[in-house]
Design a protein around this motif. Structure first.
Motif, PDB file in Angstrom:
ATOM      1  N   GLU A  38       0.812  -1.214   0.000  1.00 12.03           N
ATOM      2  CA  GLU A  38       0.000   0.000   0.000  1.00 12.03           C
ATOM      3  C   GLU A  38       0.848   1.268   0.000  1.00 12.03           C
ATOM      4  N   LEU A  39       2.148   1.109   0.255  1.00  6.86           N
ATOM      5  CA  LEU A  39       3.035   2.272   0.302  1.00  6.86           C
ATOM      6  C   LEU A  39       3.700   2.571  -1.034  1.00  6.86           C
ATOM      7  N   ALA A  40       3.365   1.816  -2.072  1.00  7.80           N
ATOM      8  CA  ALA A  40       3.961   2.047  -3.393  1.00  7.80           C
ATOM      9  C   ALA A  40       3.756   3.498  -3.808  1.00  7.80           C
ATOM     10  N   GLY A  41       4.847   4.109  -4.270  1.00  3.01           N
ATOM     11  CA  GLY A  41       4.804   5.509  -4.666  1.00  3.01           C
ATOM     12  C   GLY A  41       5.315   6.464  -3.611  1.00  3.01           C
ATOM     13  N   GLU A  42       5.495   5.981  -2.381  1.00  4.70           N
ATOM     14  CA  GLU A  42       6.008   6.829  -1.297  1.00  4.70           C
ATOM     15  C   GLU A  42       7.518   7.043  -1.457  1.00  4.70           C
ATOM     16  N   ARG A  43       7.955   8.272  -1.206  1.00  2.00           N
ATOM     17  CA  ARG A  43       9.399   8.563  -1.207  1.00  2.00           C
ATOM     18  C   ARG A  43       9.922   8.402   0.216  1.00  2.00           C
ATOM     19  N   VAL A  44      11.002   7.636   0.397  1.00  2.00           N
ATOM     20  CA  VAL A  44      11.536   7.362   1.733  1.00  2.00           C
ATOM     21  C   VAL A  44      13.054   7.406   1.724  1.00  2.00           C
ATOM     22  N   VAL A  45      13.591   7.633   2.901  1.00  2.00           N
ATOM     23  CA  VAL A  45      15.034   7.465   3.159  1.00  2.00           C
ATOM     24  C   VAL A  45      15.176   6.292   4.122  1.00  2.00           C
ATOM     25  N   VAL A  46      15.995   5.311   3.773  1.00  6.01           N
ATOM     26  CA  VAL A  46      16.228   4.162   4.647  1.00  6.01           C
ATOM     27  C   VAL A  46      17.731   3.969   4.836  1.00  6.01           C
ATOM     28  N   GLY A  47      18.073   3.342   5.935  1.00  2.00           N
ATOM     29  CA  GLY A  47      19.469   3.005   6.205  1.00  2.00           C
ATOM     30  C   GLY A  47      19.553   1.592   6.737  1.00  2.00           C
ATOM     31  N   GLY A  48      20.661   0.930   6.486  1.00  5.49           N
ATOM     32  CA  GLY A  48      20.817  -0.430   6.985  1.00  5.49           C
ATOM     33  C   GLY A  48      22.084  -1.066   6.483  1.00  5.49           C
ATOM     34  N   TRP A  49      22.182  -2.378   6.730  1.00  7.05           N
ATOM     35  CA  TRP A  49      23.364  -3.142   6.366  1.00  7.05           C
ATOM     36  C   TRP A  49      22.989  -4.208   5.342  1.00  7.05           C
ATOM     37  N   VAL A  50      23.860  -4.403   4.380  1.00 13.53           N
ATOM     38  CA  VAL A  50      23.603  -5.365   3.296  1.00 13.53           C
ATOM     39  C   VAL A  50      23.728  -6.786   3.836  1.00 13.53           C
ATOM     40  N   LYS A  51      22.667  -7.588   3.636  1.00 14.72           N
ATOM     41  CA  LYS A  51      22.677  -9.000   4.048  1.00 14.72           C
ATOM     42  C   LYS A  51      23.072  -9.908   2.883  1.00 14.72           C
ATOM     43  N   SER A  52      22.643  -9.557   1.677  1.00 10.59           N
ATOM     44  CA  SER A  52      23.025 -10.297   0.468  1.00 10.59           C
ATOM     45  C   SER A  52      22.860  -9.367  -0.720  1.00 10.59           C
TER      46      SER A  52
END
Length: 623
Positions: A38-52
């Protein structure tokens, strides 16, 4: 009415950024009922660590000039000079060949090729990113034009990116993905030295990398469940009118009367300044024992062998070999010192020096209940949560030198009141985990123990069996004496195996055992009328063992003084405790939850060192 529903639907799809870092937590996207669709189209900033990660290269599209149908878009007009030169190199080479002859080399052609560096083909990088807020990962799609793929692909790389959420084009575990148009940060990884470079590192090996093991899915889930249990325990107490009290970690009192204690002294460092090398002075004061060094040698030997087997980089292996050599040298020096020591030596805990920081022997506390009791006798109902220490050298999957305890004390209460409170408390914790850690418990069931959720449900729905120590002993004797043909006398301690057998095999549900022999419990537990047993209890859970111990404490000063004398305890250390009986004594009771074992039970793991963030055990305190 319809407008209200529409407004509610709009609110439910809105995302709020984390207040203190301007990013969206992944759990607010991925733990929605539709997986975040339902959030398709939302602009976001995310941060995290690469798992694969995965890189997909794009095939170059050939350039055709002047050959297109009217219904097709015009071909590219923004062709770069480099691309034009690249496409014309074969033609230029042919001209050079005609002008310069058919033999030898063609320096002009080589210069042209060298001048026009062929760029790497464009590609798309697909990253599975976790920020630790939930089990699920978000697929993040980054074009090579935004950042070099070589900086993004390694497991453990940290990124902060911005883009649009959209429905995933590939059907799989993710229904939503983030198409990145801005890269704000890349924290690269030295992959040759990264401890989690290999997939599925065993839990026992992860204990060597406690500072980084929370990045694994298993340990991250365990820590979130631990956090939920912590919050639940405080919630239960606050909801029932208990006040939180912080009890001291340093104490002059042996809170159990028979425990192995860690002594605290400021003299070790001062003694080390007088004699070189420093480790010799510490060893002479028994701050470091030969056993500890030998244990360290064994651990370092295992590490060296592991590095040899896994073809690790040469620098890591050389460093490990050097550490092992130093440990062996230290062990040799200590062995030589032990041989030259006189056979009778004074123990450190018997030495009281005016130079020491404290004027009397001081220890790390093994229980906070005695101190907590003093505040219960003023505030009514209180609780405390903190680390407790025991210097037992036993190797056990359910024991560590530092373990966290949740302790509760109730004024104006007796044994039955404490048992009822502990019963409700344990059921509340189990219910909280199931209701608030759904995704983590789902992971636990899939990867660790598929029966774990059922066991938590069983605790919630069970009516705990309540039996006396004598009844418990009789039940065990019926089975044990037939097997080993040996009589078990009343007063014998119930071992961990005995307790587990009662809960797992005989009653097949949680068991509360009460009225223990007075020799088996601390001196402050209230003496029963029979003069042989005391008002103490344990709660034993199937596949977990003892999780809670509690008691009604002795409020009669004459009996408490007698118990102190019987056990040969130094009365002057307990005068403050006796004061509580001299001045306004009251019946009171309480209990202690072994918090780390509760986490162990909730997650289905088997070793307590895997559920403590930085475990300390015999010979091991690396952080």
């Amino acid at each position: 009415m319809e407008s209200e529903q529409a407004m509610a639907a709009t609110v439910s799809t809105q995302l709020t950024t984390f207040k203190y870092s301007n990013r969206v937590l992944l759990k607010t996207i991925l733990e929605r009922r539709d997986g975040g669709l339902e959030l398709a189209g939302e602009r976001v900033v995310v941060g995290g660590w690469v798992k694969s990660s995965k890189e997909v290269r794009k095939e170059p599209v050939p350039l055709i000039v002047g050959d297109h149908r009217p219904d097709e878009p015009e071909p590219r007009s923004d062709v770069s000079c480099a691309e034009i030169l690249q496409s014309r190199i074969p033609f230029l080479r042919a001209i050079v060949k005609i002008l310069g002859g058919s033999g030898g080399h063609y320096p002009l052609g080589e210069k042209l090729e060298a001048a026009v560096h062929k760029p790497p083909p464009p590609s798309t990088v697909f990253l599975k990113v976790s920020d630790g807020s939930c089990v699920a990962t978000l697929q993040v799609v980054v074009e090579s034009s935004l950042a070099p793929p070589s900086q993004l692909l390694h497991t453990g790389t940290c990124i902060i990116v911005e883009g649009l959420l959209q429905q995933s084009l590939v059907h799989g575990t993710n229904v939503i993905e983030l198409r990145v148009d801005k890269v704000h940060h890349i924290g690269t990884v030295d992959y040759s030295k990264y401890s989690l470079a290999k997939k599925r590192v065993p839990l026992d090996k992860l204990r060597d990398f406690c500072h980084i093991r929370a990045r694994t899915t298993t340990v991250a889930s365990v820590m979130r469940i631990r956090n939920a249990l912590d919050f639940a325990a405080h919630t239960f107490c606050q909801n029932h009118g208990f006040l939180s009290v912080q009890v001291p970690i340093l104490t002059t009192t042996d809170c159990k009367g028979f425990s192995e204690k860690f002594q605290v002294s400021s003299l070790f460092g001062k003694a080390g300044e007088k004699e070189k090398p420093h480790h010799k002075a510490i060893a002479e004061l028994e701050g470091v024992s030969l056993d500890v060094i030998k244990a360290a040698v064994k651990e370092k030997s295992n590490l060296v062998e592991e590095l040899k087997r896994t073809d690790s980089n040469k620098e890591a292996l050389d460093a490990a070999v050097q550490d092992l050599r130093k440990a062996n040298e230290l062990a040799s020096q200590l062995e030589a010192r032990e041989k030259t020591k006189p056979k009778t030596s004074q123990k450190v805990d018997n030495v009281i020096s005016s130079e020491d920081f404290f004027s009397s022997p001081t220890y790390l506390t093994c229980s906070g209940r005695m101190h907590l009791e003093s505040y219960a006798c003023a505030l009514g109902n209180v609780y405390s949560f903190g680390p407790r220490f025991q210097a037992d050298k036993e190797e056990s999957p359910k024991h560590a030198a530092e373990m966290w305890m949740f302790e509760v004390e109730l004024a104006f209460s007796q044994l039955e009141d404490a048992i009822n409170c502990a019963d409700d408390f344990l059921k509340f914790l189990c219910k909280w985990v199931l209701e608030n850690c759904h995704e983590d418990m789902k992971f636990v069931s899939q990867r660790i123990d598929k029966t774990r959720a059922d066991r938590l449900h069983s605790v919630i729905s069970s009516s705990f069996e309540r039996i006396s120590y004598t009844e418990a002993l009789d039940a065990i004797k019926k089975v044990t004496e037939k097997k080993i043909d040996t009589k078990i006398e009343w007063g014998a301690a119930l071992t961990e195996a005995d307790l587990s057998y009662l809960a797992d095999e005989i009653y097949k549900k949680p068991v509360i055992i009460y009225n223990y022999p007075k020799e088996a419990k601390p001196f402050y537990v209230r003496l029963n009328d029979d003069g042989k047993t005391v008002a103490a209890f344990d709660i034993v859970v199937p596949k977990a063992g003892k999780l809670i111990s509690g008691s009604q404490n002795e409020e009669r000063i004459t009996i408490l003084t007698t118990r102190v004398k019987e056990l040969g305890l130094a009365r002057e250390q307990y005068e403050w405790y006796l004061d509580l009986r001299r001045h306004g004594t009251v019946k009171h009771s309480g209990f202690s939850l072994e918090f780390d074992l509760m986490v162990l039970f909730s997650t289905g793991l088997t070793d307590v060192r895997d559920v403590i963030p930085f475990p300390r055990s015999y010979g091991k305190a690396n952080y």
